[in-house]
Design a protein around this motif. Structure first.
Motif, short mmCIF file in Angstrom:
data_model
loop_
_atom_site.label_atom_id
_atom_site.label_comp_id
_atom_site.label_asym_id
_atom_site.label_seq_id
_atom_site.Cartn_x
_atom_site.Cartn_y
_atom_site.Cartn_z
N ARG A 129 0.84 -1.19 0.00
CA ARG A 129 0.00 0.00 0.00
C ARG A 129 0.88 1.25 0.00
O ARG A 129 1.88 1.30 0.71
CB ARG A 129 -0.90 0.02 1.23
N TYR A 130 0.48 2.24 -0.76
CA TYR A 130 1.21 3.51 -0.84
C TYR A 130 0.82 4.39 0.35
O TYR A 130 -0.37 4.56 0.65
CB TYR A 130 0.85 4.23 -2.15
N TYR A 131 1.81 4.95 1.02
CA TYR A 131 1.59 5.82 2.18
C TYR A 131 2.36 7.11 2.06
O TYR A 131 3.51 7.13 1.61
CB TYR A 131 2.05 5.13 3.47
N THR A 132 1.74 8.19 2.51
CA THR A 132 2.41 9.47 2.72
C THR A 132 2.34 9.76 4.21
O THR A 132 1.26 9.67 4.82
CB THR A 132 1.71 10.60 1.95
N TYR A 133 3.47 10.07 4.80
CA TYR A 133 3.54 10.37 6.22
C TYR A 133 3.79 11.86 6.43
O TYR A 133 4.48 12.50 5.64
CB TYR A 133 4.68 9.57 6.87
N PHE A 134 3.22 12.39 7.50
CA PHE A 134 3.39 13.80 7.84
C PHE A 134 3.77 13.93 9.30
O PHE A 134 3.43 13.07 10.13
CB PHE A 134 2.07 14.57 7.63
N THR A 135 4.43 15.02 9.63
CA THR A 135 4.68 15.36 11.03
C THR A 135 3.49 16.16 11.55
O THR A 135 2.70 16.72 10.76
CB THR A 135 5.96 16.20 11.18
N ARG A 136 3.36 16.25 12.84
CA ARG A 136 2.26 17.03 13.42
C ARG A 136 2.30 18.49 12.95
O ARG A 136 1.25 19.02 12.55
CB ARG A 136 2.30 16.93 14.94
N PRO A 137 3.46 19.17 12.98
CA PRO A 137 3.47 20.56 12.49
C PRO A 137 3.05 20.68 11.03
O PRO A 137 2.35 21.64 10.67
CB PRO A 137 4.92 21.01 12.70
N GLU A 138 3.45 19.73 10.19
CA GLU A 138 3.05 19.77 8.78
C GLU A 138 1.53 19.67 8.64
O GLU A 138 0.92 20.38 7.83
CB GLU A 138 3.70 18.63 8.00
N ILE A 139 0.93 18.78 9.41
CA ILE A 139 -0.52 18.58 9.35
C ILE A 139 -1.25 19.83 9.83
O ILE A 139 -2.19 20.32 9.17
CB ILE A 139 -0.93 17.35 10.18
N GLU A 140 -0.82 20.36 10.95
CA GLU A 140 -1.49 21.54 11.51
C GLU A 140 -1.37 22.73 10.57
O GLU A 140 -2.34 23.46 10.34
CB GLU A 140 -0.95 21.85 12.90
N THR A 141 -0.20 22.92 9.97
CA THR A 141 0.00 24.02 9.03
C THR A 141 -0.89 23.85 7.81
O THR A 141 -1.53 24.81 7.35
CB THR A 141 1.48 24.11 8.60
N ALA A 142 -0.95 22.64 7.26
CA ALA A 142 -1.77 22.39 6.07
C ALA A 142 -3.25 22.65 6.36
O ALA A 142 -3.96 23.22 5.52
CB ALA A 142 -1.57 20.95 5.59
N LEU A 143 -3.72 22.26 7.53
CA LEU A 143 -5.13 22.48 7.88
C LEU A 143 -5.43 23.97 7.99
O LEU A 143 -6.43 24.45 7.45
CB LEU A 143 -5.47 21.77 9.19
N VAL A 144 -4.58 24.70 8.67
CA VAL A 144 -4.79 26.14 8.84
C VAL A 144 -4.75 26.84 7.48
O VAL A 144 -5.58 27.70 7.18
CB VAL A 144 -3.76 26.74 9.82
N GLU A 145 -3.79 26.45 6.64
CA GLU A 145 -3.69 27.06 5.31
C GLU A 145 -4.92 26.77 4.44
O GLU A 145 -5.28 27.56 3.57
CB GLU A 145 -2.42 26.60 4.60
N ALA A 146 -5.59 25.65 4.70
CA ALA A 146 -6.81 25.30 3.96
C ALA A 146 -8.05 25.99 4.53
O ALA A 146 -9.14 25.86 3.97
CB ALA A 146 -7.01 23.79 3.96
N GLY A 147 -7.88 26.71 5.65
CA GLY A 147 -8.99 27.45 6.23
C GLY A 147 -9.65 26.81 7.42
O GLY A 147 -10.68 27.30 7.90
#
Length: 194
Positions: free
Chosen positions: A148-166
């Motif tokens: 299975r293909y996986y992309t992993y993120f760090t907590r700061p990356e996830i939080e930043t991406a969510l905030v940037e998406a609104g």
């Protein structure tokens, strides 16, 4: 998610997938999501065989499930879930849902597509709509032991991406859990709203 090798890995393991126990943190976060949505319409994005959709139906929510694995969609439909075959790119609605539940599904999308998918989810939510995101923590992109293909993120990356998406982040929970491949992985569960 439209990676054929990942879909094939799930297709041959529907029964095994159904036997993987949810960690307590995820059970609690799922209940918190359902409570936050109330009696609204939920999109279970990357719904798998429909276990979470079934839980939401029992809580009185209206549910639409979307998954790219035909065997998962068939299983969900056989258990009374309004399940549809589709990918993350099929989230094209505007202000349609009171909640979107993406439990360990978006980790199968390429990293470059993550911001685009989050933007589509934000658009699909009604103002103030609730978004649940579950991902494995880590770095990089690779295939697991089941191909299975996986992309992993760090907590700061996830939080930043969510905030940037609104999104406004309401709660973050982390933990460890054993997945379908048998490995123990760190995970993050984020409850946010549009």
């Amino acid at each position: 998610m439209s990676d054929k090798r990942t879909i094939d890995a799930y297709t041959t393991r529907v029964d095994d997938y159904l036997k993987v126990p949810l960690p307590p943190e995820q059970i609690e976060a799922r209940a918190a999501f359902a409570q936050a949505v109330g009696d609204g319409l939920v999109l279970d994005l990357g719904s798998g065989p429909g276990s979470d959709s079934g839980f939401f139906l029992r809580q009185g929510l209206r549910v639409r499930a979307l998954d790219a694995t035909p065997a998962f969609v068939e299983h969900a439909r056989a258990n009374g879930v309004d399940a549809h075959l589709g990918t993350f790119d099929d989230v094209t609605e505007t202000a349609e849902y009171d909640g979107v539940y993406a439990s360990f599904s978006l980790l199968h999308a390429p990293r470059a597509d993550f911001p685009r998918h989050l933007a589509a989810i934000h658009r699909a939510l009604k103002p103030g709509g609730v978004f649940f995101l579950g991902l494995k923590l880590g770095t990089g992109e690779h295939r697991d032991e089941l191909d299975r293909y996986y992309t992993y993120f760090t907590r700061p990356e996830i939080e930043t991406a969510l905030v940037e998406a609104g999104f406004v982040i309401d709660r973050v929970t982390t933990g460890m859990g054993k997945g379908l491949a048998g490995s123990y992985d760190g995970f993050i569960l984020v409850l946010s709203h549009a």
